[in-house]
Design a protein around this motif. Structure first.
Motif, short mmCIF file in Angstrom:
data_model
loop_
_atom_site.label_atom_id
_atom_site.label_comp_id
_atom_site.label_asym_id
_atom_site.label_seq_id
_atom_site.Cartn_x
_atom_site.Cartn_y
_atom_site.Cartn_z
N GLY A 261 15.10 11.01 19.67
CA GLY A 261 16.10 11.86 20.34
C GLY A 261 17.28 11.03 20.80
N SER B 160 15.35 16.05 20.79
CA SER B 160 14.27 15.09 20.71
C SER B 160 13.11 15.88 20.12
CB SER B 160 13.91 14.55 22.09
OG SER B 160 12.65 13.90 22.00
N THR C 208 10.42 14.79 19.39
CA THR C 208 9.22 14.22 20.01
C THR C 208 8.52 15.22 20.93
OG1 THR C 208 10.62 12.25 20.17
CG2 THR C 208 8.47 12.15 21.25
N LYS C 209 9.26 16.16 21.47
CA LYS C 209 8.74 17.06 22.50
C LYS C 209 8.10 18.29 21.85
CE LYS C 209 10.53 13.90 25.07
NZ LYS C 209 11.90 13.92 25.54
N ASN D 251 16.25 17.77 31.43
CA ASN D 251 15.04 17.02 31.71
C ASN D 251 15.41 15.85 32.61
OD1 ASN D 251 12.65 15.56 31.66
ND2 ASN D 251 12.85 14.89 29.53
N ASP E 183 22.15 19.43 23.89
CA ASP E 183 20.77 18.95 23.65
C ASP E 183 19.84 20.11 24.00
OD1 ASP E 183 18.19 17.90 23.98
OD2 ASP E 183 18.95 15.92 24.53
C1 LIG Z 1 12.97 12.90 25.56
C2 LIG Z 1 14.36 13.39 25.53
C3 LIG Z 1 15.36 12.69 24.87
C4 LIG Z 1 15.10 11.37 24.18
O1 LIG Z 1 14.26 11.58 23.09
P1 LIG Z 1 13.32 10.44 22.44
O2 LIG Z 1 12.73 11.17 21.29
O3 LIG Z 1 12.34 10.04 23.49
O4 LIG Z 1 14.21 9.32 22.04
C5 LIG Z 1 16.64 13.22 24.84
N1 LIG Z 1 16.91 14.39 25.46
C6 LIG Z 1 15.96 15.09 26.12
C7 LIG Z 1 16.33 16.38 26.78
C8 LIG Z 1 14.66 14.63 26.19
O5 LIG Z 1 13.72 15.32 26.84
#
Ligand SMILES: *Cc1c(COP(=O)(O)O)cnc(C)c1O
Length: 427
Positions: free
Chosen positions: A84, A204, A206-207, A157, A182
């Motif tokens: 992200g 991201s 990842t979430k 966040n 975002d």
């Molecule tokens: C976690 C997050 C990021 C960063 O993402 P990574 O995948 O950890 O690099 C950016 N923006 C938001 C809103 C996030 O929750």
């Protein structure tokens, strides 16, 4: 796919196998691609033909998943990044250069704040932070002649503020710059910022998109709506020939719909790397196939937990935009009619000591810095990530010592509430 509902796009978007082809997206685990002649490959390098030559720039697996994300957000083009952080950096650096200025909401992820405030500052890129609650006049006042982009998070966040996307987009457009949003926390299932005027959306992955805590990743989606050529003086990188890429003028050759992502791929990915691995893109797609089912449960659990916490005598305050008492309730009703996400934050009475005792008593909710996956987790910044700060410093930073961030997973909400209740009852 464009006429289908979002649920269908989550499952089947981006990849349509032909006769006899794999039903699941193939993982193209190859760094390079073979061609019969140098001319064939030359045409790819010149961006005259479509195809692949090196996975640092592009890979078919990634492109299937990026195409799904473009469909989900209602954009014209998309790309996957390694994280992200990389997505937000690429989205901003694709239009900013030394001497540029960014207007950003102050209520954003800490990593993004550092990226803009500390790291991009070293590249000669300035920022003015604005409150997510700023009035139109206050937003206008933050702009300068060298402002190139506006930035915010749909649900921030960890502050959980909700962005007035329509207002931010209006102000950005009046100043002739795009709005980057975002959209990590709500995901396109719960909010599609492009429908409210955002020009570029980042994630991201990842979430919630991955949703299982498996793979770090990011994504950028372009709405294809911002008219770079109408502001050519502001965006020389898109509107004048790129000498490092055969003299191509991206906005001319690829139009509004394709210029942004093509430049980010051909130039930034080429020079900075940071592509998502095809294996991670495959995991991401697995997550996307059930995103619409999971988000509804995350919201259901978040809402139930927030309501329970609000009723408990040992809880001082609850932040969740689905609560009528929340200052962002009205904004959330507009932008997040299906709910926002599963992340709730609250303040336990009794400060640092009480928070520590509460955290130790939790049985189901794990202590993690992560958010937004299938398993519920909790974090008390005062006793973990921010433990070097005094109570007074924490208060000043808007992080009371008793603040707990809880990411509600996909477990049964009654079990989550029981876990919270037994931990709060001993305080
Ligand atoms: C976690 C997050 C990021 C960063 O993402 P990574 O995948 O950890 O690099 C950016 N923006 C938001 C809103 C996030 O929750």
């Amino acid at each position: 796919m464009s006429d289908y509902k979002i649920n269908t796009k989550c499952v089947q978007g981006g990849y349509a196998p032909g006769n006899g082809e794999p039903r699941q997206i193939p993982i193209v685990q190859s760094t390079t691609f073979k061609y019969a002649t140098s001319e064939d490959m030359g045409a790819l390098f010149d961006l005259e033909a479509e195809g692949y030559f090196y996975t640092r720039l592009a890979n078919p697996t990634n492109d299937y998943v990026a195409a799904k994300l473009a469909e989900l957000e209602g954009g014209t083009a998309a790309m996957l990044t390694s994280s992200g952080q990389a997505a937000n950096f690429f989205a901003l650096f694709n239009i900013c250069e030394c001497g540029s200025h960014i207007v950003a909401s102050s209520s954003i992820y800490g990593g993004t704040f550092n990226l803009i405030y500390a790291t991009m500052a070293k590249m000669g890129i300035d920022v003015t932070f604005v409150s997510p609650e700023a009035t139109e006049e206050e937003l206008n006042a933050a702009f300068r002649d060298n402002t190139k982009v506006m930035f915010g998070e749909t649900i921030a966040n960890p502050a959980l503020t909700v962005l007035d996307i329509e207002l931010f987009a209006k102000v950005a457009h009046e100043h002739g710059v795009p709005l980057v949003v975002d959209n990590t926390f709500p995901t396109p299932v719960n909010c599609r910022p492009i429908e409210w005027g955002a020009d570029i959306v980042t994630h991201s992955t990842t979430k919630y998109m991955d949703g299982h805590g498996v793979a770090v990743g990011g994504a950028i989606i372009d709405s294809g709506k911002f008219d770079w050529m109408a502001h050519a003086d502001k965006y020389p990188g898109l509107c004048t020939p790129d000498e490092s890429y055969h003299g191509i003028t991206y906005a001319e050759k690829f139009g509004k719909e394709g210029a942004f992502i093509t430049k980010a791929t051909a130039q930034l990915m080429r020079d900075l790397g940071s592509i998502q691995s095809p294996q991670h893109a495959f995991y991401l797609n697995m997550g996307l196939e059930s995103l619409h089912v999971r988000m509804a449960r995350h919201v259901e659990n978040g809402q139930a937990v927030a309501e329970f916490l609000e009723s408990h005598p040992m809880v001082e305050k609850v932040n969740y935009s689905g609560l009528k008492s929340d200052p962002y309730y009205e904004t959330a009703q507009k932008y997040l009619p299906k709910g926002g996400c599963g992340v709730v934050s609250f303040v336990v009475k009794g400060g640092r000591q009480a928070a520590e005792k509460f955290m130790k008593a939790l049985k189901l909710a794990a202590i993690e810095t992560h958010v937004a996956d299938a398993r519920t987790c909790c974090l008390n910044p005062a006793t973990s990530t921010h433990r070097q700060m005094s109570d007074a410093q924490l208060e000043e930073a808007g992080i009371p010592a008793g603040l707990v961030r809880m990411s509600c997973g996909l477990e049964d909400k009654e079990d989550l509430i029981y876990d919270l209740k037994q931990a709060l009852d001993i305080l």
